[in-house]
Design an enzyme around this catalytic site. Structure first.
Site, PDB file in Angstrom:
ATOM      1  N   LYS A  86      40.563  38.351  37.368  1.00  0.00           N
ATOM      2  CA  LYS A  86      39.666  39.246  38.045  1.00  0.00           C
ATOM      3  C   LYS A  86      40.922  40.220  38.567  1.00  0.00           C
ATOM      4  CE  LYS A  86      35.345  38.573  37.855  1.00  0.00           C
ATOM      5  NZ  LYS A  86      34.782  39.214  36.690  1.00  0.00           N
ATOM      6  N   TYR A  95      40.238  32.250  38.336  1.00  0.00           N
ATOM      7  CA  TYR A  95      39.280  33.432  38.519  1.00  0.00           C
ATOM      8  C   TYR A  95      39.829  34.567  39.184  1.00  0.00           C
ATOM      9  CZ  TYR A  95      34.655  35.580  39.781  1.00  0.00           C
ATOM     10  OH  TYR A  95      33.551  36.371  39.951  1.00  0.00           O
TER      11      TYR A  95
END
Length: 307
Positions: free
Chosen positions: A169, A165
């Protein structure tokens, strides 16, 4: 003056609930025509249900706005193109893109299945790439566009169990920084928002009082500022619980160690000075790092100027 988006067309991905829903509702309230996209999947991305997007559309319409629903997966290029075509057919332009769709498959890196790792990258990073690519030509042709990427503190600062993640990001920050430069001559402004909000993504890790304070609606004002006519470009805003901050990727003053045999040892010995944040800067482009480093080489820049 109030931000007025009358006549603007916005696409919001992952807008069936949480942050995306709050974004879509505020855009509609401020006059934008909103395509509400949501696959309707579970938090890990599995499944699909179009009723989530339809419900948000009805909320916007009941409030006097104009909206349509779309169930495309942002990972499917053909579906994304059809989504953009739907907005163009309905309203004739796409002025705003809010890349918000995302999933979570949290595990420590040691236990992370590489398929799940790739899937998270595919949704967050490549999903934003797919949607941005689909509207980029439209925005360059009309000499105007506003694009927002949804980054995260997990990418900016790291978060245990979120390697995939966080990688996705932070990748969005690099994408945004470059597109903000490439889009400048077309008045395409590209920014990132790192939200702190109570959504399906956070419901298992915070208590009730914290969740209540982190209303997704308190993040959306920052979104609106990043996609309005007077929006900045190349900015990373962080928002949550009514607060808004800016994040920067900075460069310290550092030291010059040369390229001699002892250069590695000089780096190690000088780490305290290298990481000292006094006098740090925010380079406007990646090239500025190289130019700064060249300026530290004794006599080099003077020789170039004289040559």
């Amino acid at each position: 003056m109030p931000i007025d988006l009358s006549g603007r067309v916005a696409i919001v991905t992952g807008a069936g609930g949480g942050l995306g829903r709050a974004h879509a509702l505020l855009l509609g309230k401020r006059g934008a025509k909103v395509l509400v996209n949501d696959l309707g999947g579970a938090r890990d991305g599995s499944g699909g249900d179009g009723t989530m997007a339809e419900a948000v559309v009805e909320d916007i319409r009941r409030a006097g706005g104009e909206a349509i629903a779309n169930g495309a997966s942002v990972t499917d290029v053909d579906q994304v193109q059809a989504m953009v075509d739907q907005a163009m057919t309905a309203w004739g332009s796409v002025d705003i893109l809010v890349n918000n769709a995302g999933i979570l498959r949290d595990r420590t890196f040691a236990k992370q299945d590489l398929f799940d790792f790739r899937t998270v990258i595919e949704v967050h990073l490549m999903g934003s790439v797919n949607c941005t690519k689909a509207v980029w030509g439209i925005m360059t042709a009309q000499n105007r566009g506003r694009i927002m990427m949804t980054t995260s503190s997990s990418g900016l600062y790291g978060n245990f169990g979120q390697a995939q993640y966080g990688a996705a990001k932070m990748g969005l920050v690099g994408l945004m920084k470059t597109l903000s430069q490439e889009g400048r001559k077309y008045d395409i402004r590209v920014n990132c928002l790192a939200p702190s909000a109570a959504t399906r993504m956070t419901e298992d890790i915070m208590d009730e009082a914290q969740l209540a304070a982190l209303d997704p609606a308190s993040v959306s004002p920052a979104m609106l500022a990043l996609v309005c006519d007077d929006a900045p470009s190349g900015v990373i805003l962080c928002a949550g619980a009514g607060s808004v901050e800016a994040a920067h990727v900075t460069l310290t003053r550092g030291i010059h160690v040369g390229d001699g045999e002892d250069a590695p040892e000089r780096v190690l010995a000088g780490l305290d000075r290298i990481v000292d944040r006094g006098g740090e800067m925010v380079p406007p482009t990646g090239l500025e790092q190289s130019l700064y480093e060249l300026s530290r080489v004794p006599g080099l820049m003077a020789a170039a100027a004289n040559g």
